[in-house]
Design an enzyme around this catalytic site. Structure first.
Site, PDB file in Angstrom:
ATOM      1  N   GLU A  93       0.769  -1.134  -0.117  1.00 30.12           N
ATOM      2  CA  GLU A  93       0.140   0.105  -0.025  1.00 30.12           C
ATOM      3  C   GLU A  93       0.961   1.278  -0.067  1.00 30.12           C
ATOM      4  OE1 GLU A  93      -2.566   0.029   3.325  1.00 30.12           O
ATOM      5  OE2 GLU A  93      -3.058  -2.094   3.002  1.00 30.12           O
ATOM      6  N   CYS A 125       3.838  -5.401  16.181  1.00 35.53           N
ATOM      7  CA  CYS A 125       3.202  -4.744  17.117  1.00 35.53           C
ATOM      8  C   CYS A 125       1.665  -5.019  17.494  1.00 35.53           C
ATOM      9  CB  CYS A 125       3.213  -3.170  16.997  1.00 35.53           C
ATOM     10  SG  CYS A 125       5.215  -2.574  16.467  1.00 35.53           S
ATOM     11  N   CYS A 128      -1.374  -3.214  15.305  1.00 37.15           N
ATOM     12  CA  CYS A 128      -1.022  -2.752  13.943  1.00 37.15           C
ATOM     13  C   CYS A 128      -1.448  -3.879  12.929  1.00 37.15           C
ATOM     14  CB  CYS A 128       0.465  -2.560  13.828  1.00 37.15           C
ATOM     15  SG  CYS A 128       1.127  -2.063  12.161  1.00 37.15           S
ATOM     16  N   GLY A 202       5.778  -2.310   7.097  1.00 39.05           N
ATOM     17  CA  GLY A 202       6.990  -2.790   7.006  1.00 39.05           C
ATOM     18  C   GLY A 202       7.839  -1.879   8.042  1.00 39.05           C
ATOM     19  N   GLU A 203       8.905  -2.505   8.444  1.00 40.63           N
ATOM     20  CA  GLU A 203       9.859  -1.696   9.382  1.00 40.63           C
ATOM     21  C   GLU A 203      10.961  -1.366   8.340  1.00 40.63           C
ATOM     22  OE1 GLU A 203      10.572  -0.255  12.213  1.00 40.63           O
ATOM     23  OE2 GLU A 203      12.639   0.134  11.449  1.00 40.63           O
ATOM     24  N   SER A 234      10.171   6.537   9.553  1.00 44.64           N
ATOM     25  CA  SER A 234       9.511   6.090  10.762  1.00 44.64           C
ATOM     26  C   SER A 234      10.132   4.831  11.108  1.00 44.64           C
ATOM     27  CB  SER A 234       8.110   6.192  10.482  1.00 44.64           C
ATOM     28  OG  SER A 234       7.666   5.608  11.958  1.00 44.64           O
ATOM     29  N   SER A 257       8.323   5.501  16.436  1.00 42.10           N
ATOM     30  CA  SER A 257       6.928   4.921  17.021  1.00 42.10           C
ATOM     31  C   SER A 257       7.299   4.762  18.612  1.00 42.10           C
ATOM     32  CB  SER A 257       6.500   3.827  16.099  1.00 42.10           C
ATOM     33  OG  SER A 257       6.327   4.369  14.670  1.00 42.10           O
ATOM     34  N   LEU A 258       6.914   5.517  19.403  1.00 43.31           N
ATOM     35  CA  LEU A 258       7.274   5.403  20.820  1.00 43.31           C
ATOM     36  C   LEU A 258       6.075   4.667  21.548  1.00 43.31           C
ATOM     37  CD1 LEU A 258       9.660   5.994  22.430  1.00 43.31           C
ATOM     38  CD2 LEU A 258       8.413   8.019  23.324  1.00 43.31           C
ATOM     39  N   CYS A 376      -1.763   2.125   7.447  1.00 42.37           N
ATOM     40  CA  CYS A 376      -1.257   0.939   6.216  1.00 42.37           C
ATOM     41  C   CYS A 376      -1.338  -0.351   6.759  1.00 42.37           C
ATOM     42  CB  CYS A 376      -0.073   1.385   5.740  1.00 42.37           C
ATOM     43  SG  CYS A 376       0.083   2.116   4.393  1.00 42.37           S
TER      44      CYS A 376
HETATM   45  N1  SAH Z   1       7.295   0.016  11.055  1.00 40.44           N
HETATM   46  C1  SAH Z   1       7.529   1.619  11.105  1.00 40.44           C
HETATM   47  C2  SAH Z   1       6.794   2.430  10.033  1.00 40.44           C
HETATM   48  C3  SAH Z   1       5.415   1.898   9.657  1.00 40.44           C
HETATM   49  S1  SAH Z   1       4.180   1.900  10.941  1.00 40.44           S
HETATM   50  C4  SAH Z   1       7.060   2.110  12.656  1.00 40.44           C
HETATM   51  O1  SAH Z   1       6.650   1.340  13.170  1.00 40.44           O
HETATM   52  O2  SAH Z   1       7.229   3.273  12.730  1.00 40.44           O
HETATM   53  C5  SAH Z   1       3.745   3.761  10.830  1.00 40.44           C
HETATM   54  C6  SAH Z   1       3.329   4.390  11.667  1.00 40.44           C
HETATM   55  O3  SAH Z   1       1.793   4.000  12.149  1.00 40.44           O
HETATM   56  C7  SAH Z   1       3.898   3.901  13.216  1.00 40.44           C
HETATM   57  O4  SAH Z   1       3.810   4.802  14.136  1.00 40.44           O
HETATM   58  C8  SAH Z   1       2.482   2.996  13.782  1.00 40.44           C
HETATM   59  O5  SAH Z   1       2.881   2.711  15.050  1.00 40.44           O
HETATM   60  C9  SAH Z   1       1.411   3.539  13.303  1.00 40.44           C
HETATM   61  N2  SAH Z   1       0.214   2.657  13.369  1.00 40.44           N
HETATM   62  C10 SAH Z   1       0.108   1.400  13.084  1.00 40.44           C
HETATM   63  N3  SAH Z   1      -1.211   0.942  13.378  1.00 40.44           N
HETATM   64  C11 SAH Z   1      -1.759   2.204  13.628  1.00 40.44           C
HETATM   65  C12 SAH Z   1      -3.178   2.387  14.147  1.00 40.44           C
HETATM   66  N4  SAH Z   1      -3.948   1.224  13.899  1.00 40.44           N
HETATM   67  N5  SAH Z   1      -3.682   3.468  14.195  1.00 40.44           N
HETATM   68  C13 SAH Z   1      -2.836   4.634  14.265  1.00 40.44           C
HETATM   69  N6  SAH Z   1      -1.382   4.482  13.843  1.00 40.44           N
HETATM   70  C14 SAH Z   1      -1.154   3.180  13.791  1.00 40.44           C
HETATM   71 FE1  SF4 Z   2       5.172  -2.250  14.327  1.00 44.49          FE
HETATM   72 FE2  SF4 Z   2       5.574  -0.628  12.369  1.00 44.49          FE
HETATM   73 FE3  SF4 Z   2       5.755  -3.329  11.869  1.00 44.49          FE
HETATM   74 FE4  SF4 Z   2       3.269  -2.106  12.290  1.00 44.49          FE
HETATM   75  S1  SF4 Z   2       4.914  -1.746  10.709  1.00 44.49           S
HETATM   76  S2  SF4 Z   2       4.213  -3.927  13.110  1.00 44.49           S
HETATM   77  S3  SF4 Z   2       3.963  -0.583  13.882  1.00 44.49           S
HETATM   78  S4  SF4 Z   2       7.130  -2.102  13.248  1.00 44.49           S
END
Ligand code: SAH
Ligand code: SF4
Length: 391
Positions: A93, A125, A128, A202-203, A234, A257-258, A376
């Site tokens: 996406e 996470c 997510c 993705g990370e 990110s 992403s804290l 996403c």
């Molecule tokens: N993996 C990386 C980048 C992709 S996720 C990361 O975790 O930073 C991008 C952002 O979307 C992250 O801050 C993630 O925590 C957030 N995110 C994931 N699922 C979400 C949700 N359901 N609502 C709001 N933010 C979300």
């Molecule tokens: Fe966690 Fe970012 Fe991967 Fe979602 S995309 S599982 S927020 S590391």
């Protein structure tokens, strides 16, 4: 996977070396780059100012992959989500966010694109959608680059169609429908995207080499032409790769992403915190901050009953002040099949006020109607499931 490399994974230097081996004049390289990044060609045969023999040679040594648009959600002037199918039929996406005082850029930004870096995610996470079905593979550089090019190509087609319709309506004389103007290369080369956030599926830092190569291609004036300061990476907090990124010459922005400011809260929702707990993460960030002198952003999704208690604002404010970081509060977007919910508006506002009182620069995303903006991974997940049920 195709055995040949893709042409949009090649830097200008790599192409120059190859063209020199092939005894091609140096000016052929910029000609090719224009076809790829300005005209966004999808076919070698469109590159009419390259000799036929050279086109044939390119075809033998490289693929010219484009992304297939499988689904699109959202309308003009709002957030639009693109679901792409890759050559191996994996789904990814990208999200196009229209001009607004973007969280990660400036008010003058035209459009921000959020791109994916992996198919799925291994970090799992708990909140997510991207990680729900696990990790499938890393994206190659051209698959990251092509997300930008494909959205711009799509936008060109929409604009062309709009002009064509407008001209038909406005043209008083059907003998002069002024169609040629809409296909001039000049118009096809307008850039839509000038701000990039690496926040899709993705990370990104777990696909470090491919990410960096893609970002350099997107940053190059002969490539994507997006300034490094307009690119935000990110990460969920991969401490060693954050240190590595600090060594790179580019001034990319960093968002972390804290989502929790104590190990107890963070580990509950982000398994990565067990590998790189806050002490290790914050040391890496301190290193990054001191070497880059760039402001770091903390992403903090507010999830009801998980991380939204005002007690969390104390360690969060302390960390943000120490790292001179800004905090973006984002009310959680509900994901189908997951139990988490966003807190009530008043709780989000109180959390923001508490941070501000502790002298932290913080913002709270207040826009409504984020159904499709919902992070996403969701559209892909839904489509994958529909496709497998249909079998
Ligand atoms: N993996 C990386 C980048 C992709 S996720 C990361 O975790 O930073 C991008 C952002 O979307 C992250 O801050 C993630 O925590 C957030 N995110 C994931 N699922 C979400 C949700 N359901 N609502 C709001 N933010 C979300
Ligand atoms: Fe966690 Fe970012 Fe991967 Fe979602 S995309 S599982 S927020 S590391």
């Amino acid at each position: 996977m195709p055995a040949l490399p893709d042409i949009k994974s090649q830097t200008r230097e790599e192409l120059a070396t190859r063209f020199a081996e092939w005894k091609q004049p140096a000016y052929r390289v910029p000609q090719l780059l224009e076809w790829l990044y300005l005209h966004r060609a999808t076919d070698w045969d469109a590159m009419t100012n390259l000799p036929k023999a050279l086109r044939q040679k390119l075809r033998e040594h490289f693929t010219l992959q484009t992304l297939e648009l499988l689904r699109k959600q959202g309308a003009r002037d709002v957030t639009q989500k693109f679901l792409w199918r890759l050559a191996d039929h994996s789904l990814i996406e990208s999200v196009l966010i229209p001009a607004n005082p973007a969280l990660y850029g400036e008010a003058s930004d035209r459009h921000t694109l959020c791109v994916s870096t992996q198919v799925g995610c291994a970090y799992g996470c708990k909140f997510c959608a991207s990680g729900l079905d696990g990790w499938k593979r890393n994206l190659l550089p051209h698959e990251i680059v092509e997300q930008v090019v494909a959205v711009e190509r799509w936008h060109d087609a929409v604009e062309r169609e709009k002009r064509r319709k407008g001209e038909e309506e406005n043209s008083p004389d059907p003998l002069f429908p002024s169609a040629p103007a809409s296909t001039s290369p000049q118009q096809a080369s307008e850039r839509l995207i000038n701000n990039l956030v690496i926040m899709g599926m993705g990370e990104p830092l777990a696909n470090y080499e491919n990410l960096l190569k893609a970002l350099r291609l997107l940053n190059a004036p002969w490539g994507g032409g997006i300034g490094a300061r307009k690119i935000t990476i990110s990460t969920s907090g991969l401490a060693p790769q954050i240190r590595r990124l600090a060594d790179e010459p580019e001034q990319f922005r960093l968002a972390v992403s804290l989502h929790g400011a104590t190990d107890e809260v963070r580990s509950r929702i982000m398994p990565v915190n067990r590998k790189f707990p806050l002490r290790e993460l914050s040391a890496a960030l301190e290193d990054y901050q001191s070497r880059k002198e760039r402001m770091i952003t903390f992403e903090y999704i507010l999830i009801a009953g998980v991380n939204d208690s005002l007690e969390q604002t104390r360690p969060l404010a302390a960390l943000a002040r120490r790292l001179k970081a800004k905090v973006n509060l984002i009310p959680y977007n509900q994901v189908q099949g997951l139990p988490w919910e966003r807190p009530a508006d008043e709780i989000c506002e109180a959390f923001l006020a508490a941070l501000e009182k502790q002298k932290v620069i913080a913002t709270l995303r207040r826009e409504k109607g984020h159904e499709i903006d919902a992070a996403c991974g969701q559209l892909r997940l839904k489509t994958e499931r529909e496709l497998s049920e249909g079998k």
